[in-house]
Write a protein that holds these residues in place. Structure first.
Motif, PDB file in Angstrom:
ATOM      1  N   ILE A   1       0.866  -1.180   0.000  1.00  7.61           N
ATOM      2  CA  ILE A   1       0.000   0.000   0.000  1.00  7.61           C
ATOM      3  C   ILE A   1       0.900   1.226   0.000  1.00  7.61           C
ATOM      4  O   ILE A   1       1.863   1.302   0.776  1.00  7.61           O
ATOM      5  CB  ILE A   1      -0.913   0.013   1.239  1.00  7.61           C
ATOM      6  CG1 ILE A   1      -1.825  -1.211   1.237  1.00  7.61           C
ATOM      7  CG2 ILE A   1      -1.730   1.305   1.295  1.00  7.61           C
ATOM      8  CD1 ILE A   1      -2.639  -1.365   2.491  1.00  7.61           C
ATOM      9  N   VAL A   2       0.584   2.176  -0.864  1.00  8.07           N
ATOM     10  CA  VAL A   2       1.338   3.426  -0.910  1.00  8.07           C
ATOM     11  C   VAL A   2       0.888   4.271   0.275  1.00  8.07           C
ATOM     12  O   VAL A   2      -0.279   4.633   0.383  1.00  8.07           O
ATOM     13  CB  VAL A   2       1.095   4.170  -2.242  1.00  8.07           C
ATOM     14  CG1 VAL A   2       1.812   5.508  -2.252  1.00  8.07           C
ATOM     15  CG2 VAL A   2       1.524   3.310  -3.419  1.00  8.07           C
ATOM     16  N   THR A   3       1.810   4.554   1.200  1.00 10.92           N
ATOM     17  CA  THR A   3       1.447   5.334   2.391  1.00 10.92           C
ATOM     18  C   THR A   3       1.759   6.813   2.240  1.00 10.92           C
ATOM     19  O   THR A   3       1.162   7.637   2.928  1.00 10.92           O
ATOM     20  CB  THR A   3       2.163   4.794   3.644  1.00 10.92           C
ATOM     21  OG1 THR A   3       3.564   4.809   3.414  1.00 10.92           O
ATOM     22  CG2 THR A   3       1.705   3.375   3.949  1.00 10.92           C
TER      23      THR A   3
ATOM     24  N   GLN B   1     -11.418  -0.702  -8.267  1.00 11.76           N
ATOM     25  CA  GLN B   1     -12.306  -1.855  -8.414  1.00 11.76           C
ATOM     26  C   GLN B   1     -11.517  -3.155  -8.256  1.00 11.76           C
ATOM     27  O   GLN B   1     -11.988  -4.107  -7.620  1.00 11.76           O
ATOM     28  CB  GLN B   1     -12.992  -1.855  -9.792  1.00 11.76           C
ATOM     29  CG  GLN B   1     -13.949  -0.716 -10.008  1.00 11.76           C
ATOM     30  CD  GLN B   1     -13.258   0.528 -10.566  1.00 11.76           C
ATOM     31  OE1 GLN B   1     -12.045   0.549 -10.783  1.00 11.76           O
ATOM     32  NE2 GLN B   1     -14.032   1.572 -10.777  1.00 11.76           N
ATOM     33  N   ASP B   2     -10.312  -3.215  -8.836  1.00 15.31           N
ATOM     34  CA  ASP B   2      -9.475  -4.407  -8.703  1.00 15.31           C
ATOM     35  C   ASP B   2      -9.039  -4.607  -7.253  1.00 15.31           C
ATOM     36  O   ASP B   2      -9.010  -5.730  -6.755  1.00 15.31           O
ATOM     37  CB  ASP B   2      -8.248  -4.322  -9.613  1.00 15.31           C
ATOM     38  CG  ASP B   2      -8.615  -4.384 -11.093  1.00 15.31           C
ATOM     39  OD1 ASP B   2      -9.765  -4.742 -11.420  1.00 15.31           O
ATOM     40  OD2 ASP B   2      -7.736  -4.076 -11.921  1.00 15.31           O
ATOM     41  N   ALA B   3      -8.706  -3.509  -6.561  1.00 14.60           N
ATOM     42  CA  ALA B   3      -8.313  -3.603  -5.154  1.00 14.60           C
ATOM     43  C   ALA B   3      -9.479  -4.108  -4.308  1.00 14.60           C
ATOM     44  O   ALA B   3      -9.281  -4.926  -3.399  1.00 14.60           O
ATOM     45  CB  ALA B   3      -7.840  -2.239  -4.651  1.00 14.60           C
TER      46      ALA B   3
ATOM     47  N   ARG C   1      -9.569  -7.513  -1.967  1.00 13.02           N
ATOM     48  CA  ARG C   1     -10.003  -7.541  -0.564  1.00 13.02           C
ATOM     49  C   ARG C   1     -11.112  -8.571  -0.360  1.00 13.02           C
ATOM     50  O   ARG C   1     -11.091  -9.325   0.612  1.00 13.02           O
ATOM     51  CB  ARG C   1     -10.495  -6.149  -0.140  1.00 13.02           C
ATOM     52  CG  ARG C   1      -9.386  -5.162   0.104  1.00 13.02           C
ATOM     53  CD  ARG C   1      -9.915  -3.834   0.648  1.00 13.02           C
ATOM     54  NE  ARG C   1      -8.851  -2.878   0.754  1.00 13.02           N
ATOM     55  CZ  ARG C   1      -8.545  -1.971  -0.179  1.00 13.02           C
ATOM     56  NH1 ARG C   1      -9.284  -1.883  -1.284  1.00 13.02           N
ATOM     57  NH2 ARG C   1      -7.545  -1.129  -0.012  1.00 13.02           N
ATOM     58  N   ARG C   2     -12.087  -8.593  -1.263  1.00 10.39           N
ATOM     59  CA  ARG C   2     -13.196  -9.553  -1.161  1.00 10.39           C
ATOM     60  C   ARG C   2     -12.677 -10.997  -1.186  1.00 10.39           C
ATOM     61  O   ARG C   2     -13.185 -11.858  -0.475  1.00 10.39           O
ATOM     62  CB  ARG C   2     -14.190  -9.368  -2.300  1.00 10.39           C
ATOM     63  CG  ARG C   2     -15.183  -8.256  -2.118  1.00 10.39           C
ATOM     64  CD  ARG C   2     -16.330  -8.357  -3.117  1.00 10.39           C
ATOM     65  NE  ARG C   2     -15.902  -8.565  -4.497  1.00 10.39           N
ATOM     66  CZ  ARG C   2     -15.603  -7.600  -5.368  1.00 10.39           C
ATOM     67  NH1 ARG C   2     -15.684  -6.332  -5.003  1.00 10.39           N
ATOM     68  NH2 ARG C   2     -15.243  -7.887  -6.604  1.00 10.39           N
TER      69      ARG C   2
ATOM     70  N   ILE D   1      -5.630  -9.383   0.179  1.00 11.20           N
ATOM     71  CA  ILE D   1      -5.061  -8.276   0.954  1.00 11.20           C
ATOM     72  C   ILE D   1      -6.031  -7.907   2.074  1.00 11.20           C
ATOM     73  O   ILE D   1      -7.219  -8.230   2.012  1.00 11.20           O
ATOM     74  CB  ILE D   1      -4.770  -7.030   0.064  1.00 11.20           C
ATOM     75  CG1 ILE D   1      -6.032  -6.560  -0.659  1.00 11.20           C
ATOM     76  CG2 ILE D   1      -3.656  -7.328  -0.912  1.00 11.20           C
ATOM     77  CD1 ILE D   1      -5.846  -5.298  -1.450  1.00 11.20           C
ATOM     78  N   ASP D   2      -5.523  -7.190   3.070  1.00 11.31           N
ATOM     79  CA  ASP D   2      -6.354  -6.778   4.216  1.00 11.31           C
ATOM     80  C   ASP D   2      -7.123  -5.516   3.894  1.00 11.31           C
ATOM     81  O   ASP D   2      -6.680  -4.647   3.244  1.00 11.31           O
ATOM     82  CB  ASP D   2      -5.494  -6.540   5.451  1.00 11.31           C
ATOM     83  CG  ASP D   2      -4.794  -7.844   5.864  1.00 11.31           C
ATOM     84  OD1 ASP D   2      -5.348  -8.913   5.630  1.00 11.31           O
ATOM     85  OD2 ASP D   2      -3.697  -7.729   6.438  1.00 11.31           O
TER      86      ASP D   2
END
Length: 102
Positions: free
Chosen positions: A29-31, A90-92, A96-97, A101-102
Motif C-alpha cells: 500500500i502506498v502510504t 475496483q481491482d483492489a 479484498r473480497r 489483501i487486508d
C-alpha cells in the motif's frame, strides 16, 4: 440488442482475472508520495520500504496515496522496492473480497 446489453452487465459484474505477485513480489500500500518517482510503501510482509516508480510507469500510470500495488523488493537492499503494477480501485476491492489483501 437487449441480450448484448445484459451480456455486458454480466461481464462487468463478474470476477476479473487480476495480475498476482510472483514469488519475488509482494502486495503493498502506498502510504506517502515523496515526490519525483519515489513513494513510501507498507508491504504485506510487514516491512516499510522506499518504492521507486520505474520510467515505464512514471507518466502512464498515476500512483497516489492508498493505492494497492505489486512491489518487487531489491535483492541487494531489502529496504527498497520497485513498483511493478498498480491496481484500480475496483481491482483492489476484488482483492479484498477474495482475501488476498487486508
Amino acid at each position: 440488442m437487449s441480450s448484448a446489453r445484459s451480456r455486458v452487465v454480466t461481464e462487468e459484474s463478474g470476477r476479473r482475472n487480476l495480475r498476482m505477485p510472483n514469488s519475488d513480489e509482494v502486495f503493498a500500500i502506498v502510504t506517502e508520495h515523496l515526490g519525483g518517482n519515489h513513494v513510501q510503501l507498507r508491504c504485506q510482509d510487514g516491512k516499510e520500504r522506499l518504492g521507486r516508480i520505474p520510467g515505464r510507469m512514471k507518466y502512464r500510470t498515476w500512483i497516489e496515496q492508498d493505492d494497492i500495488v505489486v512491489a518487487e523488493p531489491w535483492d541487494w537492499q531489502d529496504e527498497k522496492a520497485t513498483i511493478e503494477w498498480r491496481y484500480t480501485s475496483q481491482d483492489a476491492d476484488q482483492l479484498r473480497r477474495e482475501g488476498h489483501i487486508d
